[in-house]
Design a protein around this motif. Structure first.
Motif, short mmCIF file in Angstrom:
data_model
loop_
_atom_site.label_atom_id
_atom_site.label_comp_id
_atom_site.label_asym_id
_atom_site.label_seq_id
_atom_site.Cartn_x
_atom_site.Cartn_y
_atom_site.Cartn_z
N LEU A 145 0.82 -0.89 0.13
CA LEU A 145 0.22 0.18 -0.13
C LEU A 145 0.48 1.45 -0.05
CD1 LEU A 145 -2.77 -0.77 2.69
CD2 LEU A 145 -2.81 -0.72 0.26
N ASP A 146 2.03 1.15 0.68
CA ASP A 146 2.87 2.06 0.51
C ASP A 146 3.39 2.65 -0.76
OD1 ASP A 146 2.37 3.23 2.96
OD2 ASP A 146 4.42 2.16 3.78
N LYS A 147 3.24 1.93 -2.03
CA LYS A 147 3.90 1.45 -3.11
C LYS A 147 3.84 3.70 -3.43
CE LYS A 147 4.40 -3.19 -5.06
NZ LYS A 147 3.73 -3.95 -5.88
N ARG A 148 1.92 3.92 -3.40
CA ARG A 148 1.49 5.87 -3.76
C ARG A 148 3.02 6.28 -2.80
NH1 ARG A 148 -1.03 7.67 1.07
NH2 ARG A 148 -1.17 5.78 2.64
N LEU A 149 3.77 6.16 -1.76
CA LEU A 149 4.22 6.69 -1.38
C LEU A 149 6.08 7.15 -2.19
CD1 LEU A 149 4.01 6.49 2.21
CD2 LEU A 149 2.99 8.18 1.26
N SER A 150 6.17 5.87 -2.72
CA SER A 150 7.13 5.69 -3.79
C SER A 150 7.11 6.57 -4.63
CB SER A 150 7.48 3.70 -4.12
OG SER A 150 8.29 3.83 -2.95
N TRP A 151 5.66 6.39 -5.53
CA TRP A 151 5.30 6.37 -6.84
C TRP A 151 5.48 8.13 -6.39
CZ3 TRP A 151 5.51 6.04 -11.18
CH2 TRP A 151 4.70 6.56 -12.55
N ARG A 152 4.73 8.65 -5.88
CA ARG A 152 5.21 10.91 -5.09
C ARG A 152 6.53 10.94 -5.94
NH1 ARG A 152 1.52 11.02 -0.12
NH2 ARG A 152 -0.29 10.66 -1.06
N ASP A 153 8.03 10.12 -5.49
CA ASP A 153 9.07 10.18 -5.47
C ASP A 153 9.61 9.54 -6.83
OD1 ASP A 153 8.35 10.51 -2.75
OD2 ASP A 153 9.39 8.50 -2.03
N LEU A 154 9.21 8.90 -7.30
CA LEU A 154 9.51 8.74 -9.15
C LEU A 154 9.00 9.98 -9.83
CD1 LEU A 154 9.20 4.36 -8.65
CD2 LEU A 154 10.90 5.65 -9.01
N ARG A 155 7.52 10.21 -9.46
CA ARG A 155 7.26 11.41 -10.30
C ARG A 155 8.35 12.69 -9.80
NH1 ARG A 155 0.78 11.87 -9.86
NH2 ARG A 155 1.48 13.85 -10.93
N ALA A 156 8.65 12.84 -8.80
CA ALA A 156 9.42 14.41 -8.25
C ALA A 156 10.78 14.21 -9.11
CB ALA A 156 10.08 13.63 -6.90
N LEU A 157 11.22 12.71 -9.18
CA LEU A 157 12.46 12.38 -9.74
C LEU A 157 12.24 12.47 -11.23
CD1 LEU A 157 15.54 11.18 -10.10
CD2 LEU A 157 14.40 9.61 -10.02
N ARG A 158 11.23 12.24 -11.80
CA ARG A 158 11.37 11.96 -13.09
C ARG A 158 11.00 14.13 -13.94
NH1 ARG A 158 12.46 9.75 -17.10
NH2 ARG A 158 13.65 12.03 -18.24
N ALA A 159 10.31 14.85 -12.91
CA ALA A 159 10.39 16.18 -13.41
C ALA A 159 11.63 17.29 -12.46
CB ALA A 159 9.74 16.48 -11.83
N ALA A 160 12.25 16.49 -12.01
CA ALA A 160 13.70 17.12 -11.33
C ALA A 160 14.91 16.92 -12.92
CB ALA A 160 14.69 16.28 -10.27
N LEU A 161 15.10 15.76 -13.92
CA LEU A 161 15.19 15.61 -14.72
C LEU A 161 14.68 15.91 -16.16
CD1 LEU A 161 15.48 11.12 -14.61
CD2 LEU A 161 17.57 12.72 -14.43
N GLU A 162 13.64 16.30 -16.22
CA GLU A 162 13.21 17.31 -17.16
C GLU A 162 13.30 18.48 -16.97
OE1 GLU A 162 9.18 15.73 -17.49
OE2 GLU A 162 9.32 13.83 -18.04
N GLY A 163 14.16 19.27 -16.00
CA GLY A 163 13.97 20.37 -15.11
C GLY A 163 15.66 20.81 -16.28
N PRO A 164 15.31 22.12 -16.02
CA PRO A 164 17.34 22.64 -16.14
C PRO A 164 18.40 21.14 -15.55
CG PRO A 164 16.37 24.18 -15.51
CD PRO A 164 15.42 23.01 -14.68
#
Length: 274
Positions: A251-270
């Motif tokens: 059930l805590d995979k939802r928390l990791s999914w938030r972290d992964l989305r934050a990682l993806r956004a950081a990679l797409e940033g400057p």
């Protein structure tokens, strides 16, 4: 009777007996009288002294498990890590390092996997049984889940990510590394991060987050961006839950999914400035 004298027909020779003891791991000989080897020296009875015999103080002997031993090992680790100019040299230095007791019980050195040129470096806790057997990090069930998590945000282990562990040797029984073991191995993983020079560091699990980022408690600190000094520049770093934990608490995979989305956004940033 010497070791070379023949033994009686029904008895093993002394040499064979000693060899058997060595194979079984016997390192000390005990006498017929029981002793409390955990008692403090002052609690043990002093040997009888004949009348008129002068009192002699026992000479002190160095203790192999003295408190300074871990400090010496940590200093040695720092020196060896600093001398390594490449990741391959660092691997060779770790293979020769004898300051961590985990090396004696592990089957293999688990150094890294993935692409050292990748923008993301992931640092886990320590090898498990599968990793210890194969010699690569995150290859068991938790590693398979990690690969699926990375694929969900478009990252590949072979192309985009470099993976290592806080400790390169498996703790017996997959137990949590002790603070002493972390302190001894820390200079090596710090140098590994410096040499890999990623854009983003991802610490997986509480020991990695605490050892590298100074976080206390993975649930409260996961998903928060901080800066990590690689030694040559400051990069963005984030902590997230360990896949082994997620296998137990899906059930805590939802928390990791938030972290992964934050990682993806950081990679797409400057891109991070050097």
């Amino acid at each position: 009777m010497s070791l070379s004298d023949p033994a009686p027909p029904d008895e093993a020779s002394p040499y064979e007996l000693l060899s058997w003891y060595a194979e079984m791991g016997v390192t000390e000989a005990l006498d017929d009288e029981a002793h409390d080897h955990f008692a403090a020296p002052a609690q043990r009875a002093a040997p009888a002294r004949a009348p008129g015999q002068p009192l002699r103080l026992a000479a002190s002997r160095p203790n192999a498990a003295a408190a300074t031993a871990p400090d010496d090992a940590t200093q040695s680790a720092r020196a060896l890590a600093r001398e390594a100019g490449t990741l391959e040299e660092l691997r060779e230095a770790l293979a020769k390092f004898e300051g961590c007791a985990l090396k004696a019980t592990a089957k293999n050195l688990v150094f890294s996997d993935g692409n050292p040129e990748g923008r993301v470096m992931i640092v886990g806790e320590a090898p498990g049984a599968d990793e210890d057997r194969i010699g690569l990090p995150f290859v068991g069930r938790s590693g398979q889940l990690l690969d699926r998590m990375l694929a969900a945000i478009g990252l590949s282990r072979k192309e985009d990510v470099y993976i290592a562990n806080l400790l390169p040797w498996r703790p017996p029984g997959n137990r949590t590394p002790t603070p002493q073991e972390v302190a001894i191995c820390l200079p090596f993983i710090q140098r590994q991060i410096e040499l890999a020079d990623p854009d983003i560091l991802v610490c997986i699990g509480a020991p990695s987050a605490q050892g590298l980022l100074g976080f206390k408690g993975i649930m409260a600190s996961r998903g928060k961006w901080v800066e990590y000094d690689t030694g040559t520049r400051r990069i963005r770093a984030i902590a997230t839950l360990h896949p082994a934990y997620l296998l137990r608490r899906p059930l805590d995979k939802r928390l990791s999914w938030r972290d992964l989305r934050a990682l993806r956004a950081a990679l797409e940033g400057p891109a991070q400035a050097s």
